[in-house]
Enzyme design. Structure first.
Site, PDB file in Angstrom:
ATOM      1  CB  SER A   1      -0.924   0.009   1.229  1.00 50.27           C
ATOM      2  OG  SER A   1      -0.161   0.243   2.411  1.00 50.27           O
TER       3      SER A   1
ATOM      4  CB  SER B   1       0.568   3.346   4.689  1.00 50.92           C
ATOM      5  OG  SER B   1       1.470   2.265   4.866  1.00 50.92           O
TER       6      SER B   1
ATOM      7  CE  LYS C   1       0.898   1.418   8.802  1.00 50.93           C
ATOM      8  NZ  LYS C   1       0.249   2.069   7.629  1.00 50.93           N
TER       9      LYS C   1
ATOM     10  CB  SER D   1      -0.603   6.064   7.228  1.00 46.03           C
ATOM     11  OG  SER D   1      -0.091   5.058   8.086  1.00 46.03           O
TER      12      SER D   1
END
Length: 324
Positions: free
Chosen positions: A126, A128, A183, A289
Site C-alpha cells: 500500500s 502508507s 510503519k 495511513s
C-alpha cells in the site's frame, strides 16, 4: 510411503490454493517450519534406513551375480551373458517420493534458517509509507537487528539493538497477527507522543520539518506537499496534506486497544503515553495511513524486524538501494 507423500503434497497444494484464493489467512513461517520438519523426517529415514537398504540390496545382487559366475566358471563356462550394472543402478535409484522430500530438505532448511534468523523479503502492498517506500517495492527485513527470536512463536531469546525512533519496522498487525505491517517507529516506551494539527511532538518538542515542494503520489494519483522530517537521529521524508484535516479516533475492530486509557483524543489530534514494551507507529504518508493513531500500540512480541533495503522494484529499477 509414496501414497503418504502424495497426500502430504495434496494437502500442501490445497492449503496454498485456499490461501491464494483468500479462503483463509496463511502463515508462511508455520508452513516453512512444517515443511522443514517433514522433509527432515524423510531425510533421516533416507539416510539411516532407505539408502542402506538399497545399498544392501545392490550388494546382494552383485554377490549373487559373482556367485553365479563363479559356479559357471567351475563348470567350465567362462563366457557368461548378462550385466547386472543396470539392475544395480535401478536398485540404488532414489524413488520420486524421496527425491521430492529428502532431496529438498537441505534447500528448505537453508531457506528456513535464512528467513527465520537473518533476512526476510517483504513486498510493499500500500501507499502508507510513500514517499519512503512505494507500492511494489520489494524490501529486505533484518530479522536479527532487534534480537534473535524463535520462529513461529516469535519469542525473543537473544537481545540485540534497541528499537529507535525513526526506524522503519515490520511487525505483526495487532488486529490480525497473521498479517505483517510496515510503519515508522514514532515513539518508544516512556515517550509522550502528540500528533495535533498535522504536527508531530515527542515529549513536548516538535519534530524538525522542512518543505521540499510537491511529490506525485502514484498510489493516490495526485500531488501532495512533500517535507523532510527529523525523527530521533533519522532524517526522512513525509507527505502531509494541509487540505485533509483528519478526525482521529480509535477504531480497532476488536474493541478498545490495550492501554487505550493512556491516549486522549480531541478534535485536533491524539496524545498518548507509550507503555513499557510497546511502540507507537506512524506511516510516512501521514494522511493516508491507518496506524497507531487508530489501532493503538505495537507490543514488542509482534516485532518482525527492521526494514533497510529495496532489493527490487520491477517498475522502477532506480528504487534499488538502502533507505532511511
Amino acid at each position: 510411503m509414496s501414497a503418504i507423500t502424495g497426500i502430504f503434497y495434496a494437502g500442501l497444494i490445497a492449503y496454498l490454493g485456499g490461501w491464494y484464493m483468500g479462503s483463509w489467512s496463511g502463515n508462511f513461517s508455520l508452513l516453512l517450519f512444517v515443511m522443514t520438519v517433514v522433509t527432515l523426517g524423510y531425510w533421516l529415514a533416507e539416510r539411516f534406513y532407505f539408502l542402506p537398504a538399497r545399498v544392501a540390496g545392490a550388494a546382494r545382487l552383485e554377490a549373487q551375480d559373482a556367485a553365479r559366475r563363479e559356479e559357471l566358471k567351475r563348470q567350465g563356462i567362462v563366457r557368461v551373458d548378462g550385466d547386472v550394472a543396470g539392475a544395480r543402478d535401478e536398485i540404488l535409484r532414489q524413488p520420486w517420493w524421496l527425491d521430492w522430500t529428502a532431496g529438498l530438505f537441505p534447500v528448505i532448511l537453508a531457506v528456513f534458517l535464512l528467513r527465520s534468523f537473518l533476512f526476510e523479503p517483504f513486498k510493499i502492498p500500500s501507499g502508507s509509507m510513500v514517499p519512503t517506500l512505494l507500492v511494489g517495492d520489494l524490501i529486505l527485513v533484518n530479522k536479527f537487528h532487534y534480537g534473535v527470536r524463535l520462529p513461529v512463536i516469535n519469542k525473543k531469546i537473544i537481545a540485540n539493538n534497541d528499537v529507535q525512533r525513526g526506524d522503519v519496522m515490520v511487525f505483526r498487525y495487532p488486529e490480525d497477527p497473521s498479517i505483517d505491517f510496515i510503519k515508522r517507529v514514532a515513539a518508544i516506551p516512556g515517550d509522550e507522543i502528540r500528533y495535533t494539527n498535522q504536527r508531530l511532538y515527542i515529549n513536548g518538542v516538535a519534530t524538525e520539518v522542512q518543505p521540499k515542494g510537491d511529490f506525485y503520489d502514484e498510489s493516490g494519483m495526485r500531488y501532495k506537499p512533500w517535507f523532510s522530517e527529523k525523527l530521533g537521529k533519522v532524517e526522512h521524508e513525509i507527505l502531509v496534506d494541509p487540505k485533509r484535516q483528519s478526525m482521529y479516533h480509535p477504531d480497532r475492530k476488536d474493541g478498545p486497544f490495550p492501554f487505550q486509557d493512556q491516549c486522549q483524543y480531541t478534535a485536533e489530534g491524539v496524545t498518548c503515553k507509550v507503555p513499557a514494551g510497546h511502540y507507537f507507529m506512524l506511516g510516512d504518508n501521514r494522511d493516508d495511513s491507518r496506524d497507531s493513531r487508530y489501532w493503538g500500540f505495537v507490543p514488542d512480541e509482534n516485532i518482525v524486524g527492521r526494514a533497510f533495503f529495496v532489493w527490487m522494484n520491477f517498475g522502477n529499477l532506480k528504487r534499488i538501494g538502502a533507505f532511511h
